[in-house]
Write an enzyme that holds these catalytic residues in place. Structure first.
Site, PDB file in Angstrom:
ATOM      1  N   ARG A   1       0.851  -1.373   0.219  1.00  0.00           N
ATOM      2  CA  ARG A   1       0.065  -0.122  -0.111  1.00  0.00           C
ATOM      3  C   ARG A   1       0.729   0.976   0.391  1.00  0.00           C
ATOM      4  NH1 ARG A   1      -3.165  -3.465   3.733  1.00  0.00           N
ATOM      5  NH2 ARG A   1      -4.552  -4.064   2.529  1.00  0.00           N
TER       6      ARG A   1
ATOM      7  N   LYS B   1       2.467  10.878 -11.511  1.00  0.00           N
ATOM      8  CA  LYS B   1       1.436  10.598 -11.742  1.00  0.00           C
ATOM      9  C   LYS B   1       2.148   8.828 -12.163  1.00  0.00           C
ATOM     10  CE  LYS B   1      -2.080  13.047 -14.215  1.00  0.00           C
ATOM     11  NZ  LYS B   1      -2.401  13.276 -15.406  1.00  0.00           N
TER      12      LYS B   1
ATOM     13  N   GLU C   1       8.153  17.365 -25.272  1.00  0.00           N
ATOM     14  CA  GLU C   1       7.395  17.466 -24.129  1.00  0.00           C
ATOM     15  C   GLU C   1       8.249  19.286 -23.382  1.00  0.00           C
ATOM     16  OE1 GLU C   1       4.752  16.888 -22.439  1.00  0.00           O
ATOM     17  OE2 GLU C   1       4.252  14.308 -22.427  1.00  0.00           O
TER      18      GLU C   1
ATOM     19  N   LYS D   1       6.973  22.215 -14.974  1.00  0.00           N
ATOM     20  CA  LYS D   1       6.515  21.454 -14.443  1.00  0.00           C
ATOM     21  C   LYS D   1       5.742  21.727 -12.793  1.00  0.00           C
ATOM     22  CE  LYS D   1       3.993  17.005 -14.778  1.00  0.00           C
ATOM     23  NZ  LYS D   1       4.538  15.200 -15.233  1.00  0.00           N
TER      24      LYS D   1
ATOM     25  N   GLU E   1      -5.074  16.504 -10.281  1.00  0.00           N
ATOM     26  CA  GLU E   1      -5.363  17.111 -11.196  1.00  0.00           C
ATOM     27  C   GLU E   1      -6.679  17.858 -10.939  1.00  0.00           C
ATOM     28  OE1 GLU E   1      -4.397  14.651 -14.871  1.00  0.00           O
ATOM     29  OE2 GLU E   1      -5.657  16.023 -16.267  1.00  0.00           O
TER      30      GLU E   1
ATOM     31  N   ARG F   1      -3.781  21.227 -13.457  1.00  0.00           N
ATOM     32  CA  ARG F   1      -2.924  20.238 -14.039  1.00  0.00           C
ATOM     33  C   ARG F   1      -3.309  19.443 -15.237  1.00  0.00           C
ATOM     34  NH1 ARG F   1       0.492  15.829 -10.204  1.00  0.00           N
ATOM     35  NH2 ARG F   1       1.550  15.533 -11.966  1.00  0.00           N
TER      36      ARG F   1
ATOM     37  N   ASN G   1      -1.628  18.800 -20.108  1.00  0.00           N
ATOM     38  CA  ASN G   1      -2.356  17.810 -21.701  1.00  0.00           C
ATOM     39  C   ASN G   1      -2.104  18.723 -22.833  1.00  0.00           C
ATOM     40  OD1 ASN G   1      -2.687  15.443 -19.207  1.00  0.00           O
ATOM     41  ND2 ASN G   1      -4.500  16.139 -18.751  1.00  0.00           N
TER      42      ASN G   1
ATOM     43  N   HIS H   1      -2.623  15.714 -26.177  1.00  0.00           N
ATOM     44  CA  HIS H   1      -2.351  14.621 -25.593  1.00  0.00           C
ATOM     45  C   HIS H   1      -3.752  14.071 -25.996  1.00  0.00           C
ATOM     46  CE1 HIS H   1       1.098  16.000 -23.438  1.00  0.00           C
ATOM     47  NE2 HIS H   1       1.303  14.135 -23.087  1.00  0.00           N
TER      48      HIS H   1
ATOM     49  N   HIS I   1      -2.852  10.675 -27.641  1.00  0.00           N
ATOM     50  CA  HIS I   1      -2.900   9.000 -26.372  1.00  0.00           C
ATOM     51  C   HIS I   1      -3.609   8.649 -27.787  1.00  0.00           C
ATOM     52  CE1 HIS I   1      -2.448  10.356 -21.796  1.00  0.00           C
ATOM     53  NE2 HIS I   1      -1.480   9.646 -22.770  1.00  0.00           N
TER      54      HIS I   1
ATOM     55  N   HIS J   1       6.008   8.959 -28.053  1.00  0.00           N
ATOM     56  CA  HIS J   1       5.213   9.341 -27.298  1.00  0.00           C
ATOM     57  C   HIS J   1       5.003  11.185 -27.546  1.00  0.00           C
ATOM     58  CE1 HIS J   1       2.435  11.258 -24.012  1.00  0.00           C
ATOM     59  NE2 HIS J   1       3.120  11.982 -23.448  1.00  0.00           N
TER      60      HIS J   1
END
Lengths: 365, 365
Positions: free
Chosen positions: B124, B145, B187, B229, B239, B243, B247, B250, B254, B267
């Site tokens: 955990r 993330k 990026e 960032k 987010e 945040r 994206n 993206h 994506h 990417h």
């Protein structure tokens, strides 16, 4: 009568409702706690619970305007796997669950742990609601510990993810097999043993009513059990220290479950043996003999096992313990009862002593 | 020279170090930031990075008294799966990692996301350290993330789990293939486009030095990219709103990666096309034409693709988008540049308009 208590965790606080027939008003509770009708819900349940309770729950949700998808897993511990988690996520995607969706865990500990970990990790975390349908789950549904198993260790892949609310409808407990009833009561007794001597005595005095599912006794016992759990979790959400006391009986208990392949022993049975072992260990560490005799007497009164079946291999049990997570930098951490209603976290218990206890639990009748 | 910045997240704050040859002092950095030698470490890396950097890292760790296990995965996006996660957990268990252990992600975004999610979920949650070895990872290694992919959707199973520190040794970038260099710089340019017009202009002016891995330019660019960032993440860790601006590009990006099976496009290449698409969309929404012409000019200067290869199926792209997670209660959320260095979160972009843009990105040369 509906009992209500709060798990106090700042902005992650949530209520637990306990009462007969609560599920008839499920839509009201969800709405009251901000569950949106705009995004689809997913109900996760197992084949056994589905048979008895799914249709009613789903019907009430849909007639009140919740779009509801369902994922039913096989009953039993084997569903707490990454493979099943991936299947549930497939359903989430196909049903179009988004970041404002909610997952409803309708079932016992397996369903709660699995569905809770899906909720913790789907889109990096969405909301979930626990609807426990077993007595055992009064423990697992409170406190936000969610996880799946790895072939080598139980609950090793998981998260802390608190539900929005817990809805405990005690009418669902009526369909539980007798063995599951007793197994569940084992966690209730544990909550007395670690925290509340008076409640422990009440459990012993009311063993027959509890085993017989007397509604009033059951509701009070669950309320008290959840209250202990909530009090402990509120003080230590992420198990930095105090929360470890909830693991009374679990060091040996988890090892027994692992060795038995999560099959032969129910969780409550395994920790019943484990708690008797912890009480034996307590006496060896100098605490009064009565800790052991009382502990054993209570579990016997509930018809729960207090000894390890002779065919279990001691080496295998010890190895399973080494894989479990109650170890810290090589030292063995053990939850030891010091009197009824009190435990200590002992960080220096030797593996040799534990092995002695395991042997004794196997040999004595 | 070593540049240092802080991701400011209260009690989860952590430093990013950027400089040449930092890994020679890895043990010093780990010790400084409280990583214990009493519990075993696990280094997670991929076969490509292992060849170049693993032996040196492992040697330095062990000569300084860290017990170190290693898990090497295959290079590439396919390692971001639940199956590989289960394998890494096997190694954790076999190496005896406990709750005070640390996982070190030595590699690019795939390794960071995978190892980070193992760290988020093993027992955990245990600690982890990011050692990015690609330019692209200046983005993914900052902000916490972490995730693995599902066969139907990228990054859909994950967590927010912040590292203890990020160690960016720019000497590791020397072994990157040219195509990965350009993809990573995509990026970096994004961080300019969403936040800092001056930095965007600097990127354009220094395209050749960046593509040529000039140490000084690279270090400055990474520092600025990480700074943007960090600033965004510090204001909105989970987010909830701001945040989402990260994206930019993206939504289409994506979808292109998903349709290509995470293979044909890197990417950075996919989001390069996506950012050009977002700029086209911006003009359609009434912003100045220069947003589009400037955006496209910059990406061309870096030799990055700005059009969707003609054989990609528009329907498949749109379907993949519907499975992605930038949707909220059915509406399409789109990050739209309003000028160079500024974006808005537009929650009302119609799917039809996006489809038009996708078509245009396929048709125009």
């Amino acid at each position: 009568m509906i009992r209500e208590l709060t798990v106090d965790l700042g902005d992650r606080s949530y209520p637990i409702y306990i009462g007969q027939g609560l599920l008839q008003d499920i839509a009201v509770y969800l709405t009251k706690h901000g569950i949106s009708k705009a995004s689809p819900l997913l109900v996760v349940t197992d084949s056994h619970v589905a048979k008895h309770h799914l249709a009613a729950v789903q019907q009430r949700l849909e007639q009140d305007g919740f779009r509801t998808a369902v994922h039913t897993v096989a009953s039993g511990e084997k569903s707490k796997s990454l493979r099943v988690l991936e299947d549930v996520v497939t359903t989430c995607l196909q049903a179009g669950l988004d970041r404002k969706s909610t997952i409803i865990a309708l079932g016992g500990g397996v369903v709660g742990d699995l569905a809770g970990f899906v909720a913790a990790s789907y889109m990096r975390g969405i909301r979930f609601v626990q609807i426990p349908t077993t007595i055992l789950a009064h423990d697992s549904s409170v406190g936000g510990k969610v996880a799946v198993n790895h072939p080598l260790a139980k609950n090793i892949i998981g998260a802390f993810h608190q539900p929005e609310l817990v809805l405990y409808d005690t009418t669902t407990l009526g369909t539980l097999p007798d063995r599951d009833v007793r197994s569940g009561l084992s966690e209730m007794i544990k909550h007395g043993l670690i925290w509340d001597a008076e409640f422990t005595a009440w459990c012993e005095d009311n063993a027959d009513r509890l085993v017989g599912l007397d509604p009033e006794a059951l509701q009070y016992g669950l309320y008290k059990g959840c209250s202990v759990k909530a009090a402990v979790v509120s003080q230590d959400e992420r198990e930095n220290d105090l929360r470890a006391i909830l693991n009374l009986g679990h060091t040996i208990g988890h090892a027994l479950e692992a060795v038995a392949g999560y099959n032969e022993l129910l969780h409550g049975e395994a920790i019943s043996i484990g708690m008797v072992g912890a009480a034996m260990l307590s006496v060896r560490l100098g605490n009064p003999e009565s800790v052991y005799t009382t502990t054993e007497r209570i579990f016997r009164k509930f018809g729960l096992p207090t000894r390890i079946p002779a065919h279990f291999d001691t080496d295998a049990i010890m190895r399973a313990m080494m894989h479990d997570k109650k170890f810290n930098e090589g030292k063995m951490v053990y939850i030891v009862p010091t009197e009824i209603g009190k435990v200590e976290i002992n960080k220096n218990v030797s593996a040799d002593l534990v092995r002695d206890i395991v042997d004794r639990l196997k040999q004595e009748a």
